[in-house]
Design a protein around this motif. Sequence first.
Motif, PDB file in Angstrom:
ATOM      1  N   LEU A  33       0.822  -1.210   0.000  1.00 34.06           N
ATOM      2  CA  LEU A  33       0.000   0.000   0.000  1.00 34.06           C
ATOM      3  C   LEU A  33       0.856   1.260   0.000  1.00 34.06           C
ATOM      4  CD1 LEU A  33      -2.833  -1.082   2.445  1.00 34.06           C
ATOM      5  CD2 LEU A  33      -3.035  -0.734  -0.021  1.00 34.06           C
ATOM      6  N   GLN A  34       1.991   1.220   0.685  1.00 35.54           N
ATOM      7  CA  GLN A  34       2.883   2.375   0.671  1.00 35.54           C
ATOM      8  C   GLN A  34       3.446   2.605  -0.730  1.00 35.54           C
ATOM      9  OE1 GLN A  34       5.556   1.178   3.823  1.00 35.54           O
ATOM     10  NE2 GLN A  34       4.560   2.516   5.306  1.00 35.54           N
ATOM     11  N   GLU A  35       3.737   1.516  -1.446  1.00 33.80           N
ATOM     12  CA  GLU A  35       4.201   1.651  -2.827  1.00 33.80           C
ATOM     13  C   GLU A  35       3.111   2.270  -3.704  1.00 33.80           C
ATOM     14  OE1 GLU A  35       5.362  -2.358  -3.830  1.00 33.80           O
ATOM     15  OE2 GLU A  35       7.476  -1.878  -3.504  1.00 33.80           O
ATOM     16  N   TYR A  36       1.861   1.783  -3.558  1.00 34.91           N
ATOM     17  CA  TYR A  36       0.752   2.357  -4.322  1.00 34.91           C
ATOM     18  C   TYR A  36       0.556   3.833  -3.988  1.00 34.91           C
ATOM     19  CZ  TYR A  36      -0.874  -2.178  -6.051  1.00 34.91           C
ATOM     20  OH  TYR A  36      -0.978  -3.376  -6.672  1.00 34.91           O
ATOM     21  N   LYS A  37       0.681   4.165  -2.725  1.00 35.57           N
ATOM     22  CA  LYS A  37       0.522   5.554  -2.296  1.00 35.57           C
ATOM     23  C   LYS A  37       1.583   6.432  -2.941  1.00 35.57           C
ATOM     24  CE  LYS A  37       0.506   8.386   1.899  1.00 35.57           C
ATOM     25  NZ  LYS A  37       0.682   8.368   3.358  1.00 35.57           N
ATOM     26  N   GLN A  38       2.834   5.964  -2.954  1.00 38.66           N
ATOM     27  CA  GLN A  38       3.904   6.746  -3.559  1.00 38.66           C
ATOM     28  C   GLN A  38       3.674   6.909  -5.055  1.00 38.66           C
ATOM     29  OE1 GLN A  38       6.420   8.388  -1.965  1.00 38.66           O
ATOM     30  NE2 GLN A  38       6.658   9.295  -3.996  1.00 38.66           N
ATOM     31  N   LYS A  39       3.264   5.834  -5.726  1.00 39.12           N
ATOM     32  CA  LYS A  39       2.978   5.921  -7.162  1.00 39.12           C
ATOM     33  C   LYS A  39       1.822   6.879  -7.433  1.00 39.12           C
ATOM     34  CE  LYS A  39       4.749   1.362  -8.322  1.00 39.12           C
ATOM     35  NZ  LYS A  39       4.417  -0.004  -8.767  1.00 39.12           N
ATOM     36  N   TYR A  40       0.817   6.864  -6.576  1.00 41.40           N
ATOM     37  CA  TYR A  40      -0.328   7.771  -6.715  1.00 41.40           C
ATOM     38  C   TYR A  40       0.127   9.221  -6.615  1.00 41.40           C
ATOM     39  CZ  TYR A  40      -4.396  10.516  -5.371  1.00 41.40           C
ATOM     40  OH  TYR A  40      -5.342  11.488  -5.283  1.00 41.40           O
ATOM     41  N   PHE A  41       0.948   9.524  -5.594  1.00 42.62           N
ATOM     42  CA  PHE A  41       1.400  10.901  -5.423  1.00 42.62           C
ATOM     43  C   PHE A  41       2.318  11.328  -6.566  1.00 42.62           C
ATOM     44  CE2 PHE A  41       0.192  10.446  -0.862  1.00 42.62           C
ATOM     45  CZ  PHE A  41      -0.710  11.491  -0.846  1.00 42.62           C
ATOM     46  N   ASP A  42       3.147  10.415  -7.066  1.00 41.19           N
ATOM     47  CA  ASP A  42       3.986  10.740  -8.218  1.00 41.19           C
ATOM     48  C   ASP A  42       3.121  11.080  -9.432  1.00 41.19           C
ATOM     49  OD1 ASP A  42       6.227  10.265  -6.661  1.00 41.19           O
ATOM     50  OD2 ASP A  42       6.612   8.262  -7.498  1.00 41.19           O
ATOM     51  N   LEU A  43       2.119  10.256  -9.686  1.00 45.98           N
ATOM     52  CA  LEU A  43       1.216  10.496 -10.810  1.00 45.98           C
ATOM     53  C   LEU A  43       0.433  11.794 -10.624  1.00 45.98           C
ATOM     54  CD1 LEU A  43       0.069   9.430 -13.475  1.00 45.98           C
ATOM     55  CD2 LEU A  43      -1.617   8.156 -12.140  1.00 45.98           C
ATOM     56  N   LEU A  44      -0.021  12.037  -9.409  1.00 44.33           N
ATOM     57  CA  LEU A  44      -0.750  13.276  -9.120  1.00 44.33           C
ATOM     58  C   LEU A  44       0.130  14.494  -9.368  1.00 44.33           C
ATOM     59  CD1 LEU A  44      -3.329  14.636  -7.990  1.00 44.33           C
ATOM     60  CD2 LEU A  44      -2.326  14.381  -5.713  1.00 44.33           C
ATOM     61  N   ASN A  45       1.376  14.430  -8.915  1.00 43.47           N
ATOM     62  CA  ASN A  45       2.290  15.551  -9.126  1.00 43.47           C
ATOM     63  C   ASN A  45       2.559  15.777 -10.612  1.00 43.47           C
ATOM     64  OD1 ASN A  45       2.557  16.172  -6.408  1.00 43.47           O
ATOM     65  ND2 ASN A  45       4.282  14.806  -6.118  1.00 43.47           N
ATOM     66  N   GLN A  46       2.703  14.684 -11.366  1.00 44.47           N
ATOM     67  CA  GLN A  46       2.900  14.815 -12.812  1.00 44.47           C
ATOM     68  C   GLN A  46       1.671  15.447 -13.464  1.00 44.47           C
ATOM     69  OE1 GLN A  46       3.813  10.938 -14.327  1.00 44.47           O
ATOM     70  NE2 GLN A  46       5.781  10.806 -13.272  1.00 44.47           N
ATOM     71  N   SER A  47       0.499  15.025 -13.020  1.00 42.87           N
ATOM     72  CA  SER A  47      -0.743  15.563 -13.580  1.00 42.87           C
ATOM     73  C   SER A  47      -0.889  17.045 -13.269  1.00 42.87           C
ATOM     74  CB  SER A  47      -1.932  14.777 -13.014  1.00 42.87           C
ATOM     75  OG  SER A  47      -3.136  15.295 -13.501  1.00 42.87           O
TER      76      SER A  47
END
Length: 81
Positions: free
Chosen positions: A39-53
């Motif tokens: 879940l921590q990996e998914y959370k980090q990927k989510y925030f990375d994608l959000l920042n890119q967006s």
Amino acid sequence: MHCKYDDEPPRRSSAIDMAYEIVDMHRKLERLQDEVFELQEYKQKYFDLLNQSVAHGEHMIGGLLTLALKLGDDEANRKGA
């Protein structure tokens, strides 16, 4: 409060049952730790994608504002000429 059985050692089957419970709890804990890591990996990927967006959105808005200002300047220059 004192129970007359407090001084007696636990029955063998009770000790074995407790050992199995401890092993089961350990296995559950390991699974939960794995899930937390995932879940921590998914959370980090989510925030990375959000920042890119967000960065992409800011870039696009900046481009649109630049275009709008340029079109406005061109129109003002045409009217002034």
